[in-house]
Design a protein around this motif. Structure first.
Motif, PDB file in Angstrom:
ATOM      1  N   VAL A   1       0.858  -1.187   0.000  1.00  0.00           N
ATOM      2  CA  VAL A   1       0.000   0.000   0.000  1.00  0.00           C
ATOM      3  C   VAL A   1       0.891   1.233   0.000  1.00  0.00           C
ATOM      4  N   VAL A   2       0.575   2.209  -0.845  1.00  0.00           N
ATOM      5  CA  VAL A   2       1.365   3.437  -0.923  1.00  0.00           C
ATOM      6  C   VAL A   2       0.583   4.591  -0.305  1.00  0.00           C
ATOM      7  N   GLY A   3       1.263   5.739  -0.181  1.00  0.00           N
ATOM      8  CA  GLY A   3       0.696   6.874   0.527  1.00  0.00           C
ATOM      9  C   GLY A   3      -0.602   7.392  -0.048  1.00  0.00           C
ATOM     10  N   GLN A   4      -0.763   7.296  -1.380  1.00  0.00           N
ATOM     11  CA  GLN A   4      -2.001   7.768  -1.990  1.00  0.00           C
ATOM     12  C   GLN A   4      -3.195   6.913  -1.576  1.00  0.00           C
ATOM     13  N   GLU A   5      -2.920   5.675  -1.132  1.00  0.00           N
ATOM     14  CA  GLU A   5      -3.985   4.762  -0.727  1.00  0.00           C
ATOM     15  C   GLU A   5      -4.206   4.787   0.787  1.00  0.00           C
ATOM     16  N   CYS A   6      -3.110   4.886   1.530  1.00  0.00           N
ATOM     17  CA  CYS A   6      -3.175   4.954   2.986  1.00  0.00           C
ATOM     18  C   CYS A   6      -1.787   5.261   3.509  1.00  0.00           C
ATOM     19  N   GLU A   7      -1.669   6.221   4.415  1.00  0.00           N
ATOM     20  CA  GLU A   7      -0.380   6.509   5.014  1.00  0.00           C
ATOM     21  C   GLU A   7       0.099   5.293   5.801  1.00  0.00           C
ATOM     22  N   VAL A   8       1.402   5.104   5.824  1.00  0.00           N
ATOM     23  CA  VAL A   8       1.940   3.910   6.472  1.00  0.00           C
ATOM     24  C   VAL A   8       1.572   3.859   7.952  1.00  0.00           C
ATOM     25  N   SER A   9       1.447   5.008   8.601  1.00  0.00           N
ATOM     26  CA  SER A   9       1.110   5.040  10.017  1.00  0.00           C
ATOM     27  C   SER A   9      -0.347   4.665  10.273  1.00  0.00           C
ATOM     28  N   TRP A  10      -1.154   4.637   9.231  1.00  0.00           N
ATOM     29  CA  TRP A  10      -2.561   4.297   9.388  1.00  0.00           C
ATOM     30  C   TRP A  10      -2.848   2.833   9.073  1.00  0.00           C
ATOM     31  N   LEU A  11      -1.882   2.105   8.581  1.00  0.00           N
ATOM     32  CA  LEU A  11      -2.115   0.720   8.193  1.00  0.00           C
ATOM     33  C   LEU A  11      -2.311  -0.134   9.452  1.00  0.00           C
ATOM     34  N   PRO A  12      -3.510  -0.620   9.697  1.00  0.00           N
ATOM     35  CA  PRO A  12      -3.791  -1.362  10.928  1.00  0.00           C
ATOM     36  C   PRO A  12      -3.352  -2.817  10.811  1.00  0.00           C
ATOM     37  N   MET A  13      -2.097  -3.081  11.115  1.00  0.00           N
ATOM     38  CA  MET A  13      -1.555  -4.421  10.984  1.00  0.00           C
ATOM     39  C   MET A  13      -1.884  -5.276  12.220  1.00  0.00           C
ATOM     40  N   CYS A  14      -1.251  -6.457  12.312  1.00  0.00           N
ATOM     41  CA  CYS A  14      -1.597  -7.405  13.362  1.00  0.00           C
ATOM     42  C   CYS A  14      -0.397  -8.307  13.631  1.00  0.00           C
ATOM     43  N   ASP A  15      -0.579  -9.310  14.461  1.00  0.00           N
ATOM     44  CA  ASP A  15       0.455 -10.310  14.711  1.00  0.00           C
ATOM     45  C   ASP A  15       0.593 -11.168  13.450  1.00  0.00           C
ATOM     46  N   ILE A  16       1.766 -11.157  12.840  1.00  0.00           N
ATOM     47  CA  ILE A  16       1.944 -11.889  11.586  1.00  0.00           C
ATOM     48  C   ILE A  16       2.605 -13.248  11.818  1.00  0.00           C
ATOM     49  N   THR A  17       2.836 -13.636  13.078  1.00  0.00           N
ATOM     50  CA  THR A  17       3.443 -14.929  13.373  1.00  0.00           C
ATOM     51  C   THR A  17       2.670 -16.095  12.777  1.00  0.00           C
TER      52      THR A  17
END
Length: 316
Positions: free
Chosen positions: A102-118
């Protein structure tokens, strides 16, 4: 603010990236890296995922990129992770995975609601490359893990949690050749310390490591000082200390440390070095290529009484 590397890749895991579209013929399944993205307001990811499973022979998919997964408001990534984990047996050939292309025009990196990727690594024991983009807060997470196939691990973040950095350093990744950590800004949850990467710098953690990126950090001078005497450097071919707040203090630490001329490339882009110090680094590292470019614009303005604030390349 500059954004080094924040763009949609044209290639991933050695394959050209293809985004399916209704009017575009499907290529050979194993000839491309498949990128899935929701079209705003038209469909949710669960529907997109099921259509992909029904349309493409996923047993031949070698690389997969997950683009924007929301169709209206931003939603947590966990349901997407759960779909990948639940259908992991449908992807026996999958070797490359990019979570949140995802790039800034789609969503700022600080807004990307990630999770536990284990769980993704646990479900895909043959995965060789994992890239994760997103910020910290309390969502982006990893537990220490043993994974014998992973060769490339990259976290692109504007605020990488210290817990995650410590988990990476505590993981058993005997095949790991490339590691990139974008630390980010304390404004966006970056709280890792140089001590957190101590096991990596010791050289005993990842015996096959050939590339190390410790980047995008407000502690770039401290990282440079630690790298200057770190045993891991002797086994590296490329080193990236770019995108952060590297100044002459960190530059002098590198110059006073161990030789770096065995490297093929030293990446210092987005820096705050003065030209004399940068010239000395180039000379000391030859024949290694030092990628640096110019110091950040307007940083060394003539007539300024106080040194301006330095900033990382990727934060918000």
């Amino acid at each position: 603010m500059t954004y080094i590397g924040i763009d949609h890749p044209e290639h991933f895991h050695g394959l050209p990236v293809h985004t399916p579209a209704p009017s575009v013929p499907l290529p050979a399944v194993d000839a491309v890296a498949w990128r899935l993205e929701c079209v705003y307001g038209e469909e949710d990811f669960a529907f997109l995922w099921e259509r992909f499973l029904d349309t493409v022979d996923t047993e031949q998919v070698r690389a997969l990129l997950i683009g924007p997964w929301w169709h209206a408001e931003y939603t947590p990534f966990a349901p997407v992770r759960d779909l990948i984990v639940a259908h992991a047996d449908r992807f026996p050939a999958l070797r490359g995975l990019f979570l949140a292309d995802v790039v800034g025009q789609e969503c700022e990196v600080s807004w990307l609601p990630m999770c536990d990727i284990t769980p993704v690594l646990e479900a895909l024991p043959l995965l060789e490359e994992l890239a994760v983009r997103g910020c910290g807060d309390e969502d982006l997470a990893l537990r220490p893990i043993r994974h014998t196939a992973l060769k490339t691990l990259r976290f692109e973040s504007g605020g990488l949690p210290g817990d995650l950095v410590r988990a990476v350093a505590a993981s058993e990744l005997p095949a790991l050749e490339r590691l990139d950590l974008w630390f980010g800004s304390s404004w966006y949850g970056a709280d890792a310390t140089v001590e957190d990467i101590g096991p990596v710098l010791s050289g005993g953690t990842f015996p096959r490591l050939r590339h190390l990126g410790l980047q995008n950090s407000e502690l770039q001078d401290e990282i440079a000082a630690a790298v200057a005497s770190a045993p891991v450097v002797a086994q590296l071919e490329t080193l990236a200390l770019s995108m952060g707040t590297l100044s002459d203090t960190g530059g002098e630490a590198l110059l006073n440390g161990q030789p770096l001329n065995h490297l093929t490339t030293l990446d210092l882009r987005h820096h705050y070095l003065t030209d004399p110090v940068l010239d000395r680094i180039r000379a000391a590292c030859a024949p290694a290529v030092v990628e640096a470019g110019e110091a950040e614009d307007d940083y060394w303005d003539e007539g300024d009484d106080e040194e301006p604030e330095r900033y990382v390349a990727v934060s918000e």
